[in-house]
Motif scaffolding. Structure first.
Motif, short mmCIF file in Angstrom:
data_model
loop_
_atom_site.label_atom_id
_atom_site.label_comp_id
_atom_site.label_asym_id
_atom_site.label_seq_id
_atom_site.Cartn_x
_atom_site.Cartn_y
_atom_site.Cartn_z
N UNK A 1 0.84 -1.20 0.00
CA UNK A 1 0.00 0.00 0.00
C UNK A 1 0.87 1.25 0.00
N UNK A 2 1.94 1.23 0.82
CA UNK A 2 2.83 2.40 0.86
C UNK A 2 3.50 2.62 -0.49
N UNK A 3 3.87 1.56 -1.15
CA UNK A 3 4.49 1.70 -2.48
C UNK A 3 3.49 2.27 -3.48
N UNK A 4 2.27 1.77 -3.48
CA UNK A 4 1.27 2.25 -4.44
C UNK A 4 0.95 3.72 -4.20
N UNK A 5 0.85 4.10 -2.91
CA UNK A 5 0.55 5.50 -2.62
C UNK A 5 1.70 6.40 -3.07
N UNK A 6 2.93 5.96 -2.79
CA UNK A 6 4.08 6.76 -3.21
C UNK A 6 4.15 6.87 -4.73
N UNK A 7 3.84 5.80 -5.40
CA UNK A 7 3.88 5.80 -6.86
C UNK A 7 2.80 6.73 -7.43
N UNK A 8 1.59 6.63 -6.87
CA UNK A 8 0.50 7.47 -7.36
C UNK A 8 0.83 8.94 -7.15
N UNK A 9 1.38 9.28 -5.98
CA UNK A 9 1.71 10.66 -5.72
C UNK A 9 2.81 11.15 -6.67
N UNK A 10 3.78 10.32 -6.89
CA UNK A 10 4.87 10.68 -7.81
C UNK A 10 4.34 10.93 -9.23
N UNK A 11 3.51 10.05 -9.75
CA UNK A 11 2.98 10.19 -11.11
C UNK A 11 2.09 11.43 -11.20
N UNK A 12 1.31 11.64 -10.13
CA UNK A 12 0.39 12.77 -10.14
C UNK A 12 1.16 14.08 -10.21
N UNK A 13 2.19 14.25 -9.36
CA UNK A 13 2.96 15.50 -9.35
C UNK A 13 3.77 15.66 -10.63
N UNK A 14 4.27 14.55 -11.14
CA UNK A 14 5.05 14.63 -12.38
C UNK A 14 4.18 15.09 -13.53
N UNK A 15 2.97 14.54 -13.62
CA UNK A 15 2.08 14.91 -14.72
C UNK A 15 1.54 16.32 -14.52
N UNK A 16 1.27 16.65 -13.28
CA UNK A 16 0.69 17.97 -13.01
C UNK A 16 1.65 19.08 -13.39
N UNK A 17 2.90 18.93 -13.02
CA UNK A 17 3.90 19.95 -13.32
C UNK A 17 4.63 19.70 -14.64
N UNK A 18 4.20 18.64 -15.32
CA UNK A 18 4.76 18.31 -16.63
C UNK A 18 6.30 18.22 -16.58
N UNK A 19 6.74 17.50 -15.57
CA UNK A 19 8.18 17.29 -15.42
C UNK A 19 8.61 16.17 -16.34
#
Length: 633
Positions: free
Chosen positions: A216-234
């Motif tokens: 669960x911790x891995x999935x949450x970390x992954x989701x947060x990472x993808x979300x911020x990356x896409x949001x800021x278009x990094x």
């Protein structure tokens, strides 16, 4: 050495027995001749003889008294060779100066040994004396050492007895500790096996390795990472460049030893918390708050846009595009600074003074904001990788645990069996060693109680051993002295006069110690041979006194010289043994073949006195002394 001494004593005994037997044989032969002569010459007047030899009044009532009748005979002496202590050497006769019937006087030479045999015998005795001397000296040294050892053992025994109780208690304490340790290890092995067996049976490894939470911790970390990356278009290139810059910064930090290099790192957690939506918010709020971030970003973008519209309307580059060009701009402004140029107006003229500095500052701020965003997303990426590593590692360990559960369970079972055997052995060892310690304790106490007696016994034994060595030394020295005295010059000499009756020594033959050389008659010695019945012979022993009654000569004291163990009679109903008694005192007035009554036992010498109270100074009666005096006159 002790064995040699015992052997020497045995040989001497046998030699003495042979000599005695030879003397008895010679004496018996002479006695038989004397008895025959007496029978032929004896008178028939027995009445007078009976009155003459009547025992004193009251003799018949004495219990234990034995009386026998015999005849006198001239004493016969056997000359034996006294050198009976040679072991290897033999003395060979070179020449004999006597023959049967010769009369000899005291001090006459009668035999010569070979010089070679004398030299060999002397060498053997000298070596024996030296060996005995060295053995005695060595015994003195060893006696001192043995006494020290005995004293040490005594002190040790007393010390052991003194501390026996403490040693016993310490031993028991150590045994109990060892036993408790073995039991503890067994209990731990049992508990470990039971726990693992329960895990296998209940399949609790999944919860133990926390697979669900890590996933669960891995999935949450992954989701947060993808979300911020896409949001800021990094982009991936930005993240890669940021990673390279971080590596270079880390190297520089290592070289500069931390001189102001932690400022960026100290910013990263705050940036991460802001981008993840947790900065200043509830810790339990796991959902990101993009609206606030978007508002903040929008405000920043609007400010930048206003500035750009005022200074440079044609520049509509997005923050992402600016971030992509930042490395080049940063390199130009930091590593190789250029000469500041004045901004120009849109129509080609010069801009107002101060307008270019504000635009450049805005551009730098936008660049720093982009760097902050990229670094934050990069941290989210790293956090995702760490969560993934933790999850995959736990999952692999869980799968390994499941696959090797049977093997591990068997391994724990083996360890349990070993611990059980060790515990059983420890229990048995505890019982045995406890008993052994108690035995050792009691033995130490007992030794302490008998230490003094044991010490004295050892000292006595050492003294006896040293005394025995001393006796052996003195005996060896005496043997050498006796050898030199008797045959030191190679000759044998007579000790008293007499007539040679039997010659045993022969030229060319060796003369063994204790053997008879020759027998001779001695007129100054007189003996009586009597026959004693088997009923009375047990009452007599060699060396006892007796009283000899002679016809017309009175009484003489005598000593039992020999008792022939072989019966002198051929009858089965009347068995007798020959007893020889030597007369004491002056017997020069007596002759052979005289009839004599011999009285043995208590009546022979009552209170140490003979029957005839008038016995003279020569051991004979006053009547005998008177007759001798008459013959002399």
């Amino acid at each position: 050495m002790e064995h040699q001494s015992e052997t020497l004593v045995k040989r001497r005994k046998w030699k003495n027995r042979l000599s005695i037997a030879a003397v008895i044989a010679v004496t018996a032969a002479i006695a038989m001749i004397s008895i025959g002569n007496y029978i032929n010459t004896r008178t028939t007047d027995t009445g007078k003889a009976e009155d003459e030899f009547a025992p004193p009044t009251g003799f018949g009532g004495d219990k234990g008294a034995v009386m026998a009748t015999g005849t006198t005979s001239v004493g016969v002496n056997a000359v034996t060779f006294d050198i009976d202590f040679l072991e290897d050497a033999n003395l060979y006769v070179e020449e004999v100066y006597l023959s049967n019937g010769d009369s000899v006087h005291a001090g006459d030479k009668y035999l010569k040994f070979t010089d070679a045999s004398i030299a060999d015998a002397r060498t053997e005795l000298e070596e024996a004396a030296l060996s005995a001397e060295l053995a005695y000296r060595s015994g003195i040294l060893s006696d001192g050492e043995s006494k020290l050892q005995a004293k040490y053992e005594y002190d040790a025994a007393m010390l052991e007895a003194q501390y026996a109780q403490q040693v016993y208690e310490d031993t028991l304490a150590q045994l109990e500790a060892d036993y408790a340790q073995a039991k503890k290890e067994y209990d731990e092995a049992q508990q470990e096996y039971d726990d693992y067996l329960e895990k296998v049976q209940n399949n609790s490894f999944y919860e133990e390795y926390d697979i669900e939470n890590l996933k669960k911790a891995y999935e949450e970390a992954y989701d947060l990472y993808i979300d911020r990356k896409e949001y800021y278009e990094v982009t991936d290139d930005e993240l890669k460049n940021n990673s390279n810059n971080n590596n270079n910064n880390n190297k520089n930090n290592d070289n500069n030893s931390g001189s102001g290099s932690n400022s960026a790192e100290s910013m990263e957690p705050a940036a991460l918390m802001t981008l993840s939506g947790s900065a200043g918010g509830d810790a339990d709020d796991k959902e990101p708050k993009p609206q606030k971030l978007e508002t903040e970003d929008t405000a920043k973008t609007e400010d930048i846009a206003k500035t750009e519209d005022t200074t440079k309307p044609e520049d509509t580059t997005k923050p992402e595009d600016t971030a992509e060009t930042e490395p080049t701009t940063e390199t130009d402004t930091t590593d190789e600074p250029e000469t500041e140029q004045k901004p120009s107006a849109p129509n080609g003229g010069e801009r107002p003074k101060g307008f270019g500095d504000a635009a450049r500052q805005e551009e730098l701020n936008a660049k720093k904001d982009r760097e902050w965003i990229v670094k934050t997303v990069s941290l989210l990426e790293q956090e995702t990788e760490d969560a993934k590593t933790a999850y995959t590692t736990a999952l692999e360990e869980y799968e390994d645990e499941i696959s090797s559960a049977e093997l591990n369970l068997q391994k724990l079972l083996n360890q349990l069996e070993i611990a059980r055997e060790d515990y059983t052995d420890a229990d048995v060892s505890y019982q045995k060693q406890t008993l052994s310690a108690k035995t050792a304790y009691e033995l130490s106490v007992a030794k302490g109680q008998t230490a003094q007696n044991d010490y004295q016994t050892q000292l006595t034994g050492l003294a006896d051993s040293l005394e025995r060595l001393k006796d052996e030394k003195e005996e060896a020295s005496d043997n050498l002295a006796l050898f030199e005295e008797l045959v030191g010059d190679g000759y044998l000499y007579t000790q008293e006069g007499g007539t040679v009756l039997m010659l045993m020594a022969q030229e060319g033959r060796s003369l063994a110690g204790g053997s008879m050389i020759f027998a001779y008659s001695n007129p100054e010695q007189l003996s009586v041979s009597v026959s004693v019945s088997q009923n009375d012979i047990a009452k007599l022993s060699v060396g006892e006194t007796a009283t000899v009654l002679l016809e017309e000569h009175g009484s003489y004291s005598g000593i039992i010289e020999t008792i022939n163990p072989v019966s002198a009679s051929g009858s089965r109903t009347s068995v007798t043994y020959t007893v020889t008694v030597n007369l004491q005192g002056d017997v020069s007035g007596l002759e052979a073949n005289l009839t004599a009554n011999v009285i043995f036992g208590e009546a022979a010498n009552r209170d140490g006195e003979p029957f005839n109270k008038k016995e003279g100074e020569h051991g004979r009666s006053g009547k005998a002394d008177q007759k001798a005096h008459d013959r002399e006159n």
